[in-house]
Design an enzyme around this catalytic site. Structure first.
Site, PDB file in Angstrom:
ATOM      1  N   GLU A  34       0.791  -1.359   0.071  1.00 22.55           N
ATOM      2  CA  GLU A  34       0.028  -0.100  -0.124  1.00 22.55           C
ATOM      3  C   GLU A  34       0.797   1.241  -0.032  1.00 22.55           C
ATOM      4  OE1 GLU A  34      -2.310   2.531   3.437  1.00 22.55           O
ATOM      5  OE2 GLU A  34      -2.304   0.349   3.559  1.00 22.55           O
ATOM      6  N   LYS A 123     -10.088  -2.603   8.961  1.00 21.29           N
ATOM      7  CA  LYS A 123      -8.975  -2.392   9.781  1.00 21.29           C
ATOM      8  C   LYS A 123      -9.432  -1.452  10.993  1.00 21.29           C
ATOM      9  CE  LYS A 123      -6.859   1.983   8.184  1.00 21.29           C
ATOM     10  NZ  LYS A 123      -5.918   2.703   7.377  1.00 21.29           N
TER      11      LYS A 123
END
Length: 201
Positions: A34, A123
């Site tokens: 990411e 998350k």
């Protein structure tokens, strides 16, 4: 390795550095990379990484805040979208584009809002502020099939605590990569995280 849900967060990385660090991470065994959208020139880094490493890892972006960014990422071939918050329009658009969405949330309300919009992963952020016990309690009301990742303050030393609390993995930021660090440091930390994950599971 695809089941090792450890997301490398390369916040602040430049296009010149991105390839070498991504290569080191993939060689170590990481399969989720990411680049947060508050990194320099991400519009260059992400397409380049997709082109070079997209067949080996799921390349994408973090700190994705709006639908326009999702469209740019989809055009670049990114496959992973990570948000810091629960924004249904962003989640829906990314899912419609065929991307894996890991949506940031902190409460049960936010978690179910993200799931209703189509998020596949959640998350819990910032995990270090909530702690493993909070995540374990939250997991009790979430669908067991939904992977929950701990993000924020996760180190090789405390990763096992979050996995024991029910997390499927974690997003790894400044303890894995800091802007300007040597590729050898990234490789060393990657190996430590993967060893901790393997030992815990």
């Amino acid at each position: 390795m695809a089941d090792t849900k450890l997301v490398a967060i390369l916040r602040g990385i430049t296009p010149a550095e991105a390839g070498a660090h991504t290569s080191a991470l993939i060689e170590a065994g990481f399969r989720y990379i990411e680049i947060p959208l508050n990194s320099p020139d991400w519009q260059q880094s992400i397409p380049a990484l997709v082109s070079e490493y997209g067949h080996q890892a799921m390349i994408g972006a973090g700190t994705v805040l709006n639908v326009e960014q999702v469209d740019i990422l989809a055009e670049a071939g990114a496959k992973l979208v990570v948000t810091p918050n629960t924004q249904p329009a962003v989640i829906r658009q990314a899912v419609n584009k065929g991307m894996l969405v890991c949506a940031g949330c902190a409460t049960a309300t936010e978690a179910f809002t993200a799931l209703d919009a189509g998020a596949q992963w959640l998350k819990i952020f910032p995990s270090s502020a909530f702690g493993p016990a909070y995540i374990q309690a939250l997991k009790a009301v979430l669908p067991a099939s939904v992977p929950v990742l701990a993000v924020g303050g996760i180190t090789p030393e405390n990763l096992s605590e979050y996995l024991r609390a029910g997390c499927a993995g974690a997003g790894l930021g400044s303890d894995l990569y800091r802007p300007g660090q040597a590729v050898s440091r990234t490789a060393e930390q990657a190996a430590r995280y993967l060893a901790a994950f393997a030992q815990a599971v």
